[in-house]
Design a protein around this motif. Structure first.
Motif, PDB file in Angstrom:
ATOM      1  N   ALA A 105       0.829  -1.204   0.000  1.00 39.67           N
ATOM      2  CA  ALA A 105       0.000   0.000   0.000  1.00 39.67           C
ATOM      3  C   ALA A 105       0.864   1.254   0.000  1.00 39.67           C
ATOM      4  O   ALA A 105       0.607   2.220  -0.739  1.00 39.67           O
ATOM      5  N   PHE A 106       1.913   1.258   0.835  1.00 38.82           N
ATOM      6  CA  PHE A 106       2.798   2.425   0.878  1.00 38.82           C
ATOM      7  C   PHE A 106       3.505   2.614  -0.448  1.00 38.82           C
ATOM      8  O   PHE A 106       3.604   3.747  -0.960  1.00 38.82           O
ATOM      9  N   ALA A 107       4.021   1.537  -1.021  1.00 36.72           N
ATOM     10  CA  ALA A 107       4.772   1.653  -2.271  1.00 36.72           C
ATOM     11  C   ALA A 107       3.895   2.186  -3.391  1.00 36.72           C
ATOM     12  O   ALA A 107       4.346   2.972  -4.239  1.00 36.72           O
ATOM     13  N   ARG A 108       2.649   1.780  -3.410  1.00 35.62           N
ATOM     14  CA  ARG A 108       1.728   2.295  -4.425  1.00 35.62           C
ATOM     15  C   ARG A 108       1.579   3.810  -4.284  1.00 35.62           C
ATOM     16  O   ARG A 108       1.631   4.555  -5.263  1.00 35.62           O
ATOM     17  N   THR A 109       1.403   4.260  -3.038  1.00 38.14           N
ATOM     18  CA  THR A 109       1.314   5.698  -2.795  1.00 38.14           C
ATOM     19  C   THR A 109       2.604   6.399  -3.179  1.00 38.14           C
ATOM     20  O   THR A 109       2.592   7.469  -3.793  1.00 38.14           O
ATOM     21  N   ALA A 110       3.741   5.810  -2.808  1.00 37.42           N
ATOM     22  CA  ALA A 110       5.027   6.436  -3.107  1.00 37.42           C
ATOM     23  C   ALA A 110       5.208   6.609  -4.608  1.00 37.42           C
ATOM     24  O   ALA A 110       5.683   7.671  -5.068  1.00 37.42           O
ATOM     25  N   ARG A 111       4.839   5.621  -5.382  1.00 35.70           N
ATOM     26  CA  ARG A 111       5.011   5.699  -6.828  1.00 35.70           C
ATOM     27  C   ARG A 111       4.050   6.708  -7.452  1.00 35.70           C
ATOM     28  O   ARG A 111       4.417   7.445  -8.370  1.00 35.70           O
ATOM     29  N   VAL A 112       2.830   6.778  -6.949  1.00 38.20           N
ATOM     30  CA  VAL A 112       1.837   7.702  -7.498  1.00 38.20           C
ATOM     31  C   VAL A 112       2.134   9.148  -7.108  1.00 38.20           C
ATOM     32  O   VAL A 112       1.884  10.076  -7.886  1.00 38.20           O
ATOM     33  N   CYS A 113       2.685   9.342  -5.921  1.00 38.12           N
ATOM     34  CA  CYS A 113       2.832  10.691  -5.356  1.00 38.12           C
ATOM     35  C   CYS A 113       4.277  11.191  -5.337  1.00 38.12           C
ATOM     36  O   CYS A 113       4.559  12.240  -4.748  1.00 38.12           O
ATOM     37  N   ALA A 114       5.189  10.464  -5.962  1.00 35.19           N
ATOM     38  CA  ALA A 114       6.589  10.885  -6.062  1.00 35.19           C
ATOM     39  C   ALA A 114       7.259  11.013  -4.697  1.00 35.19           C
ATOM     40  O   ALA A 114       7.944  11.992  -4.406  1.00 35.19           O
ATOM     41  N   ILE A 115       7.055  10.016  -3.848  1.00 32.28           N
ATOM     42  CA  ILE A 115       7.782   9.910  -2.579  1.00 32.28           C
ATOM     43  C   ILE A 115       9.027   9.075  -2.845  1.00 32.28           C
ATOM     44  O   ILE A 115       8.923   7.921  -3.277  1.00 32.28           O
ATOM     45  N   GLY A 116      10.193   9.650  -2.599  1.00 33.42           N
ATOM     46  CA  GLY A 116      11.429   8.986  -2.961  1.00 33.42           C
ATOM     47  C   GLY A 116      12.190   8.393  -1.796  1.00 33.42           C
ATOM     48  O   GLY A 116      11.833   8.556  -0.627  1.00 33.42           O
ATOM     49  N   ASP A 117      13.284   7.708  -2.151  1.00 31.22           N
ATOM     50  CA  ASP A 117      14.167   7.129  -1.136  1.00 31.22           C
ATOM     51  C   ASP A 117      14.694   8.189  -0.179  1.00 31.22           C
ATOM     52  O   ASP A 117      15.014   7.877   0.974  1.00 31.22           O
ATOM     53  N   ASP A 118      14.806   9.432  -0.651  1.00 29.09           N
ATOM     54  CA  ASP A 118      15.360  10.494   0.180  1.00 29.09           C
ATOM     55  C   ASP A 118      14.489  10.801   1.393  1.00 29.09           C
ATOM     56  O   ASP A 118      14.973  11.391   2.369  1.00 29.09           O
ATOM     57  N   LEU A 119      13.232  10.400   1.366  1.00 32.32           N
ATOM     58  CA  LEU A 119      12.368  10.540   2.537  1.00 32.32           C
ATOM     59  C   LEU A 119      12.264   9.230   3.316  1.00 32.32           C
ATOM     60  O   LEU A 119      12.132   9.253   4.542  1.00 32.32           O
ATOM     61  N   VAL A 120      12.324   8.117   2.628  1.00 35.86           N
ATOM     62  CA  VAL A 120      12.150   6.828   3.292  1.00 35.86           C
ATOM     63  C   VAL A 120      13.374   6.459   4.133  1.00 35.86           C
ATOM     64  O   VAL A 120      13.244   5.999   5.277  1.00 35.86           O
ATOM     65  N   ARG A 121      14.574   6.662   3.592  1.00 34.21           N
ATOM     66  CA  ARG A 121      15.779   6.254   4.323  1.00 34.21           C
ATOM     67  C   ARG A 121      15.956   7.010   5.637  1.00 34.21           C
ATOM     68  O   ARG A 121      16.294   6.388   6.668  1.00 34.21           O
ATOM     69  N   PRO A 122      15.753   8.341   5.696  1.00 27.48           N
ATOM     70  CA  PRO A 122      15.875   9.020   6.994  1.00 27.48           C
ATOM     71  C   PRO A 122      14.850   8.541   8.018  1.00 27.48           C
ATOM     72  O   PRO A 122      15.144   8.504   9.217  1.00 27.48           O
ATOM     73  N   LEU A 157       2.655  15.606   2.398  1.00 28.50           N
ATOM     74  CA  LEU A 157       2.597  16.763   1.496  1.00 28.50           C
ATOM     75  C   LEU A 157       2.697  16.315   0.045  1.00 28.50           C
ATOM     76  O   LEU A 157       1.993  16.856  -0.829  1.00 28.50           O
ATOM     77  N   GLN A 158       3.550  15.344  -0.235  1.00 24.87           N
ATOM     78  CA  GLN A 158       3.637  14.828  -1.599  1.00 24.87           C
ATOM     79  C   GLN A 158       2.294  14.268  -2.055  1.00 24.87           C
ATOM     80  O   GLN A 158       1.903  14.420  -3.222  1.00 24.87           O
ATOM     81  N   ALA A 159       1.582  13.609  -1.139  1.00 27.73           N
ATOM     82  CA  ALA A 159       0.238  13.121  -1.480  1.00 27.73           C
ATOM     83  C   ALA A 159      -0.721  14.287  -1.701  1.00 27.73           C
ATOM     84  O   ALA A 159      -1.521  14.275  -2.647  1.00 27.73           O
TER      85      ALA A 159
END
Length: 316
Positions: A105-122, A157-159
């Motif tokens: 579910a998260f990955a689907r949102t990340a791909r649709v809303c341009a959430i990148g590794d730069d937010l996930v890794r921190p 915010l990306q969403a």
């Protein structure tokens, strides 16, 4: 042909996506009353995406905040679980699929809303710090709050700005700054509310409150400054996200006001149900965020007075 198409729709990726989103909604329903309270004001364009973000955050948090330990995991085993969850998340963001429904579910949102590794890794770095760091200095506190809370605000915010867009991209700079400061305010309010449990049950010191009463006041002053800065950019948010953010902002502004006059040893500060209902109605009516309400610090030995009268226990 029609029968085969209907069968494919019942068993294909669309069904799997919906099942993953339902799983995320269940996690949030059980774990986050405050988030659930405000999220009812999100428009349907963004609501599912924000739930999917918070569900992953909650699962990661549970690895380091007790349930994994209650199940018998050692610190090393908790670290391996967290590492595995991060790897699953990053891989699913790349491929668009995970056997873990919450990750999917998260990955689907990340791909649709341009959430990148730069937010996930921190984010995962801060969760990992809860296993390895027991006391934070100013530098590690700033890093921890960024990863544990500010980036979550940036994901949401990306969403807000990208859900439904054919060409998702970065959010405006002013909104990025506001999301970070709102996330920091939320986290530091929670640190103050949970200080007893964090120190006594989990052995963590996030705020250095043992430095004395002036330190607590300084933290509250920082919280109110962050809330005020975030409130200034709320009008720039998309309309279908604005009311929920106002509701969350005002709930934490109320908590900040109550924390100023509460006895630090009296237990977790809560907002009574009637006050929460009034905040919800105010936000639903389209009102702007409330300014943080400063209260004079109580004189030594004086009984604290809640801003809106006696508290009544509620689950948030």
């Amino acid at each position: 042909m029609g029968r085969r198409r209907a069968s494919a729709e019942r068993t294909g990726l669309a069904l799997y996506d919906r099942t993953a989103e339902d799983a995320a909604r269940t996690v949030i329903g059980h774990y986050s009353t405050s988030f659930g309270f405000a999220s009812r004001l999100l428009g349907p364009r963004v609501r599912t995406h924000v739930r999917s973000i918070y569900a992953l955050v909650r699962v990661a948090d549970e690895i380091v905040d007790g349930p994994a330990r209650d199940a018998g995991l050692t610190a090393d085993e908790e670290s391996r679980e967290l590492d595995a969850l991060e790897e699953q998340t990053l891989e699913a963001m790349r491929t668009g699929f995970s056997a873990n429904l919450i990750v999917h579910a998260f990955a689907r949102t990340a791909r649709v809303c341009a959430i990148g590794d730069d937010l996930v890794r921190p984010f995962f770095a801060s969760m990992r710090a809860d296993i390895t760091v027991s006391a934070h200095d100013e530098r590690s506190h700033v890093a921890y709050v960024y990863g544990s809370a500010e980036v979550v605000g940036l994901m949401c915010l990306q969403a807000f700005v990208n859900a439904g867009s054919a060409a998702p991209g970065p959010a405006p700079t002013a909104l990025v700054a506001g999301a970070r400061r709102l996330g920091a305010a939320f986290q530091n309010v929670n640190f103050l509310r949970d200080h007893g449990q964090d120190t006594h049950d989990l052995g963590r010191d996030y705020l250095r409150l043992d430095e004395g009463p002036a330190r607590r006041i300084a933290v509250l002053d920082d919280i109110d400054a962050d809330l005020a800065a975030a409130a200034a950019v709320v009008p720039m948010l998309p309309r279908d996200s604005r009311r929920a953010v106002v509701c969350a902002h005002d709930l934490f502004a109320e908590l900040s006001a109550r924390l100023r006059v509460a006895d630090p040893e009296a237990g977790r500060v809560r907002v009574p149900d009637p006050v929460k209902a009034a905040l919800f109605a105010r936000a639903a009516a389209g009102m702007p965020p409330r300014a943080p309400r400063q209260h004079p610090h109580p004189a030594p030995g004086a009984p604290p007075t809640p801003p809106h009268g006696p508290d009544r226990e509620d689950p948030a």
